[in-house]
Design a protein around this motif. Structure first.
Motif, short mmCIF file in Angstrom:
data_model
loop_
_atom_site.label_atom_id
_atom_site.label_comp_id
_atom_site.label_asym_id
_atom_site.label_seq_id
_atom_site.Cartn_x
_atom_site.Cartn_y
_atom_site.Cartn_z
N ASP A 418 0.80 -1.21 0.00
CA ASP A 418 0.00 0.00 0.00
C ASP A 418 0.84 1.27 0.00
OD1 ASP A 418 -1.97 -1.90 0.24
OD2 ASP A 418 -2.89 -1.05 2.03
N LEU A 419 2.12 1.17 0.38
CA LEU A 419 2.94 2.39 0.40
C LEU A 419 3.02 3.05 -0.97
CD1 LEU A 419 6.11 2.02 -0.89
CD2 LEU A 419 6.31 0.53 1.09
N HIS A 420 2.68 2.31 -2.02
CA HIS A 420 2.73 2.87 -3.37
C HIS A 420 1.48 3.68 -3.71
CE1 HIS A 420 6.46 0.86 -4.56
NE2 HIS A 420 6.03 -0.17 -3.85
N PHE A 421 0.41 3.53 -2.94
CA PHE A 421 -0.79 4.31 -3.26
C PHE A 421 -1.46 4.94 -2.06
CE2 PHE A 421 -2.47 -0.01 -2.64
CZ PHE A 421 -3.54 0.22 -1.79
N ALA A 422 -1.19 4.46 -0.85
CA ALA A 422 -1.86 5.00 0.33
C ALA A 422 -1.62 6.49 0.53
CB ALA A 422 -1.46 4.22 1.58
N PRO A 423 -0.39 7.01 0.30
CA PRO A 423 -0.22 8.47 0.46
C PRO A 423 -1.14 9.27 -0.45
CG PRO A 423 1.91 7.38 0.47
CD PRO A 423 0.91 6.34 0.07
N ALA A 424 -1.37 8.79 -1.67
CA ALA A 424 -2.28 9.50 -2.57
C ALA A 424 -3.72 9.40 -2.08
CB ALA A 424 -2.16 8.94 -3.98
N ARG A 425 -4.11 8.23 -1.56
CA ARG A 425 -5.48 8.06 -1.08
C ARG A 425 -5.74 8.91 0.17
NH1 ARG A 425 -5.67 5.44 -5.21
NH2 ARG A 425 -6.43 3.30 -5.53
N LEU A 426 -4.74 8.99 1.05
CA LEU A 426 -4.96 9.55 2.38
C LEU A 426 -4.42 10.95 2.57
CD1 LEU A 426 -3.99 6.37 4.43
CD2 LEU A 426 -6.30 7.20 4.00
N GLY A 427 -3.35 11.31 1.84
CA GLY A 427 -2.63 12.53 2.17
C GLY A 427 -1.69 12.25 3.33
N ASP A 428 -0.66 13.07 3.48
CA ASP A 428 0.39 12.76 4.44
C ASP A 428 -0.10 12.74 5.88
OD1 ASP A 428 3.41 12.48 4.98
OD2 ASP A 428 2.81 14.14 6.28
N ALA A 429 -0.96 13.65 6.28
CA ALA A 429 -1.35 13.77 7.69
C ALA A 429 -1.98 12.48 8.20
CB ALA A 429 -2.29 14.94 7.89
N ARG A 430 -2.77 11.81 7.37
CA ARG A 430 -3.46 10.61 7.82
C ARG A 430 -2.55 9.38 7.87
NH1 ARG A 430 -9.34 11.02 4.87
NH2 ARG A 430 -8.00 11.64 3.14
N LEU A 431 -1.30 9.53 7.44
CA LEU A 431 -0.36 8.41 7.58
C LEU A 431 0.06 8.22 9.03
CD1 LEU A 431 1.88 8.76 4.42
CD2 LEU A 431 -0.17 7.39 4.74
N ASP A 432 -0.13 9.24 9.87
CA ASP A 432 0.02 9.05 11.31
C ASP A 432 -1.13 8.15 11.76
OD1 ASP A 432 2.23 10.73 11.49
OD2 ASP A 432 1.02 12.50 11.92
N GLY A 433 -0.78 6.99 12.25
CA GLY A 433 -1.82 6.03 12.63
C GLY A 433 -2.10 4.99 11.57
#
Length: 561
Positions: A418-433
């Motif tokens: 998911d590291l290849h698409f999760a930042p695009a789905r979530l934006g950086d702030a939501r990667l906390d957690g």
């Protein structure tokens, strides 16, 4: 010739010869590093097993009498407590061996080449497949009905995305299911449509049910073959057990029969589909073949998956602001089931991926636990409820896992895919957690490791690597993919051994190499605890032992029929 067994061992052997009992054996294991999983005594030189139970672990010098006991020489391989996949789908693992497998397709073109070849080789009937994922594809898009029509003209084709939360249907399949521009998606689902309002062929989450009737129901013989294939694959990978999520309630008797017939080479802990909930509540936990197949949990779904944008979020998707995902159930439907589970001693495991999905499940768990006091529960306070995936959390939501408490059942390989698409789905702030293994463990939360196969490959070496490296298989991590959420190797070992044992109420007999416990072991050709990080995903199981029985040995056909 092996000497005669003492009377006590002979009685045990006779009991173990009864159909449905495990074929336990005596053995002495030496010749390689032995990792016990016990923090106070993490390593040993030898392990002695009698009648499928560990009787000694320690230094060679302290070994008790073992005359005539067969010796297994590890020849340098590293021995561990038996690895258990804490979340996988045994039916899907077997089906992957029997249907069109699109896993690893590098592009739309490659996936369609595979489909075309399969169509030629299988000219009759619907074509069913799974495993494609578009996030690495140069085309940068989902599959469509037009793609399928070009590769297999006129055929009914249904190809599931790897995560199981979306399926693409051919035009023939859409027509057969009566899906057109006017079709309204069911609650919790989505029918993707093009700029002209026509279905593209992609059906998300609950909308998958619209084409489910096009798949011919398998015969019992076919299902038995499917499970045999799943058992063989998992024993070969080195798994000694699997927590079978969404186990079809109708297949539980088949699995129990297979265990009784000696066809279940590894342990199965069933978390059944909701249609079996009331029957399981009435019967209570089920166990057959000396615990080889145990059924004591119900699997529920709260939301969808992140890749297909079905995971339920509090805020809109960063790359598609018109949606916050799809809830599959609400509290009015979930809480009564949870309360009934508490009163019957049945465990609950609920799929939740998005932050809103996880928060909703935690709220529902809390509501049910408050409504049913411990005095009315067979397990009292010890309910061990789980959230499956727990991928995207708000850090303030960690407290639910501590306070209720909740077991977090997580799959490390999801994070390195998911590291290849999760930042695009979530934006950086939501990667906390997001994929927050280390944060949860630090708070004392039990984090069960799994693979979610066939969503992922289901290889324990890859899962272990993902947990400690938090990088994809090329070593790529990407910018600020929260590297501190990786875990140390002892924690990773517990995620796949002791903690799945706890999550299935069996930590007293499984999960570590200690006297009195069952002789479940996995040996790999490299030492997962000391090998360079980059080598970990290439580790291969060389020995899988369950209840003192060798169910897989590299170079030998020890798989069951």
């Amino acid at each position: 010739m092996r000497p005669l067994l003492p009377l006590s061992a002979l009685v045990s052997a006779l009991l173990l010869a009864v159909p449905g009992a495990a074929l336990a054996q005596d053995m002495l294991i030496r010749g390689g590093p032995i990792h016990t999983g016990v923090v106070a005594t993490p390593s040993a030189e030898v392990v002695l097993v009698r009648d499928g139970r560990i009787v000694f672990v320690g230094a060679e010098a302290g070994l008790p009498d073992h005359a005539g006991v067969p010796v297994i020489d590890l020849d340098g391989a590293a021995l561990f407590p038996g690895f258990t996949d804490g979340h996988a789908h045994l039916d899907g693992i077997g089906a992957r061996e029997m249907t069109l497998n699109l896993e690893g397709s590098a592009s739309v073109d490659e996936a369609m080449v595979r489909l075309e070849a399969w169509a030629v080789a299988h000219p009759e009937g619907p074509i069913i497949g799974r495993g494609w994922i578009e996030t690495h594809w140069p085309e940068g898009r989902f599959l469509t009905a037009a793609d399928l029509d070009a590769a297999a003209p006129g055929r009914i084709v249904l190809l599931g995305r790897a995560d199981g939360h979306a399926v693409v249907a051919s035009s023939a399949a859409l027509a057969a299911a009566g899906i057109d521009a006017s079709t309204v998606a069911p609650a919790g689902g989505e029918i993707l449509k093009d700029e002209n309002g026509q279905p593209t062929g992609l059906l998300v989450d609950a909308a998958e049910a619209l084409v489910a009737g096009l798949i011919p129901p398998p015969t019992e013989a076919t299902r038995r073959e499917m499970y045999r294939a799943g058992f063989a694959v998992y024993a070969r990978y080195g798994w000694t057990g699997i927590h079978f999520m969404s186990a079809p309630w109708g297949d539980v008797p088949l699995l129990e029969d297979m265990a009784g017939a000696g066809e279940a080479s590894i342990r199965v802990y069933n978390s059944v589909t909701p249609d079996g909930a009331q029957a399981l509540f009435a019967s209570g936990p089920r166990s057959v073949a000396d615990g080889r197949v145990v059924t004591r949990a119900v699997k529920m779904y709260a939301d969808g998956a992140l890749g297909s944008r079905g995971a339920a979020l509090f805020e809109p998707y960063a790359d598609r602001p018109d949606t916050t995902g799809l809830m599959q159930i609400d509290g009015a439907a979930a809480v009564p089931v949870y309360e009934a589970a508490l009163r019957s001693g049945i465990q609950i495991a609920t799929h939740a991926i998005g932050d809103r999905g996880n928060a909703s499940v935690a709220d529902w768990y809390a509501e049910a636990l408050e409504a049913v006091p411990a005095s009315e529960r067979p397990n009292g306070e010890d309910v061990r409820w789980r959230i499956e995936h727990a991928q995207i959390l708000r850090p303030q939501g960690y407290r639910w896992f501590v306070d209720l408490p909740i077991i977090a059942s997580m799959q490390p390989s999801h994070a390195i895919g998911d590291l290849h698409f999760a930042p695009a789905r979530l934006g950086d702030a939501r990667l906390d957690g997001a994929y927050a293994w280390h944060s949860l463990v630090d708070l004392g939360v039990i984090v069960v490791g799994g693979s979610d196969a066939p969503v992922e490959r289901g290889d324990p070496a890859i899962e272990f690597y993902a947990a400690v490296a938090r990088r994809d298989l090329t070593g790529f991590q990407g910018p600020d993919w929260r590297p501190d959420e990786a875990v140390d190797r002892m924690t990773a070992l517990h995620m796949f051994t002791l903690w799945p044992a706890y999550a299935s109420f069996r930590e007293e007999e499984l999960g570590t190499i200690e006297p009195g416990k069952r002789a479940d072991f996995t040996a790999f050709d490299i030492d997962l605890m000391t090998a360079p990080e980059a080598e970990l995903p290439n580790a291969k199981a060389v020995l899988t032992i369950v209840d003192g029985e060798v169910v897989y040995r590299a170079g030998e056909d020890t798989s069951r029929p």
